[in-house]
Design an enzyme around this catalytic site. Structure first.
Site, PDB file in Angstrom:
ATOM      1  N   ARG A 198      35.507  35.792  93.577  1.00 28.51           N
ATOM      2  CA  ARG A 198      33.971  35.527  93.704  1.00 28.51           C
ATOM      3  C   ARG A 198      34.390  34.519  93.231  1.00 28.51           C
ATOM      4  O   ARG A 198      34.258  33.596  92.563  1.00 28.51           O
ATOM      5  CB  ARG A 198      33.542  36.427  92.514  1.00 28.51           C
ATOM      6  CG  ARG A 198      32.365  36.870  92.256  1.00 28.51           C
ATOM      7  CD  ARG A 198      32.359  37.690  91.397  1.00 28.51           C
ATOM      8  NE  ARG A 198      31.911  37.097  89.940  1.00 28.51           N
ATOM      9  CZ  ARG A 198      31.806  37.132  88.588  1.00 28.51           C
ATOM     10  NH1 ARG A 198      30.570  38.719  88.816  1.00 28.51           N
ATOM     11  NH2 ARG A 198      31.330  36.732  87.130  1.00 28.51           N
ATOM     12  N   THR A 211      28.139  30.677  93.967  1.00 27.37           N
ATOM     13  CA  THR A 211      27.633  31.878  94.668  1.00 27.37           C
ATOM     14  C   THR A 211      27.740  33.435  94.207  1.00 27.37           C
ATOM     15  O   THR A 211      26.449  34.309  94.107  1.00 27.37           O
ATOM     16  CB  THR A 211      27.521  31.499  96.188  1.00 27.37           C
ATOM     17  OG1 THR A 211      28.664  32.178  95.990  1.00 27.37           O
ATOM     18  CG2 THR A 211      27.484  30.601  96.308  1.00 27.37           C
ATOM     19  N   ASP A 243      37.128  37.278  81.559  1.00 25.55           N
ATOM     20  CA  ASP A 243      37.650  37.348  83.213  1.00 25.55           C
ATOM     21  C   ASP A 243      38.832  38.186  82.962  1.00 25.55           C
ATOM     22  O   ASP A 243      39.739  37.328  82.440  1.00 25.55           O
ATOM     23  CB  ASP A 243      37.401  35.726  83.407  1.00 25.55           C
ATOM     24  CG  ASP A 243      38.383  35.256  84.576  1.00 25.55           C
ATOM     25  OD1 ASP A 243      39.451  35.713  84.726  1.00 25.55           O
ATOM     26  OD2 ASP A 243      37.995  34.839  85.330  1.00 25.55           O
ATOM     27  N   ASP A 264      41.927  36.162  84.354  1.00 28.34           N
ATOM     28  CA  ASP A 264      42.617  34.996  83.179  1.00 28.34           C
ATOM     29  C   ASP A 264      43.946  36.171  82.636  1.00 28.34           C
ATOM     30  O   ASP A 264      44.294  35.437  82.241  1.00 28.34           O
ATOM     31  CB  ASP A 264      41.900  34.073  82.708  1.00 28.34           C
ATOM     32  CG  ASP A 264      41.195  33.145  84.377  1.00 28.34           C
ATOM     33  OD1 ASP A 264      41.564  32.638  84.922  1.00 28.34           O
ATOM     34  OD2 ASP A 264      40.106  32.764  83.819  1.00 28.34           O
TER      35      ASP A 264
END
Ligand code: PRP
Ligand code: URA
Length: 211
Positions: free
Chosen positions: A106, A110, A202, A205
């Protein structure tokens, strides 16, 4: 929320393990292990209604009728990279499953998905594809992955995510009404950075120990 089409798997073990995963103090090793355990439990739930047929089997004692799986064979398709964290859990339960990979990330500006890899089993049209990704946030990545799978000939797709935002479920419902979605939790919303709230941060991560 009520018009969203989604299956929430409320099994107590899944919910308990998800709480541990949400905790920011949970480190990479435990996070990864918990995700694998939850994925196996979720796979158990989503295969609950798989069709069976009766066959004759000769036991050491006698011949009898017994049931075997029938219908479409499975392929698991993790969306790279975080989807890899759900792969082993599913494959532990369905060892004969084929595995395809879709690489998407991703764009942080944007929030749109960018494709970088796709490798699928050759008989993709004959299988049920279980697309796995822990996070369904804006829904852009999952919708793009499913677009790609359909372009390659997929006809039967299930989406299995850990945590979803209502926004992402809506996007996938609208783009792909034929795709059944299974999640462990529907969270509150997205924040300004497209992160799920409360979420777990995340996922990629935390699985791979990167930042
Ligand atoms: C995360 C996650 C999903 C996507 C969800 O991947 O694993 O693929 O974001 O967001 P969306 O619903 O708004 O598209 P990310 O892009 O962080 O890549 P990674 O798996 O390589 O870390
Ligand atoms: N991707 C993640 O890993 N976490 C989120 O909350 C949203 C997208």
């Amino acid at each position: 929320m009520s018009d969203l089409k989604v299956n929430v798997i409320a099994h107590p073990l899944i919910q308990h393990k998800l709480t541990l995963m949400r905790d920011e103090e949970t480190g990479t090793k435990d996070f990864r292990q918990l995700l694998e355990e939850i994925s196996m439990l979720m796979a158990y739930e989503i295969t609950r209604n798989m069709p069976l047929t009766e066959v004759d089997v000769k036991t050491p004692v006698t011949v009898c009728k017994s049931k075997v799986l029938t219908g479409k064979k499975i392929a698991v398709v993790p969306i790279l990279r975080a989807g890899l964290g759900m792969l082993n859990g599913v494959v532990n339960l369905i060892p004969a499953a084929r595995v395809g990979h879709v690489g998407l990330y991703r764009d942080p500006e944007t929030l749109k998905p960018v494709e970088y890899y796709c490798k699928l089993p050759s008989d993709v049209g004959e299988r049920t594809l279980v697309v796995v990704d822990p996070m369904l946030a804006t829904g852009g990545s999952a919708a793009a992955a499913i677009d790609l799978l359909k372009e390659k000939g997929a006809k039967s797709i299930i989406l299995m995510c850990l945590v979803a935002a209502p926004e992402g479920i809506k996007v996938v419902n609208e783009a792909h009404p034929d795709v059944e979605i299974y999640v462990a939790s529907v969270d509150e919303c997205l924040n300004d950075h497209g992160y799920i709230v409360p979420g777990l941060g995340d996922a990629g991560d935390r699985i791979f120990g990167t930042k």
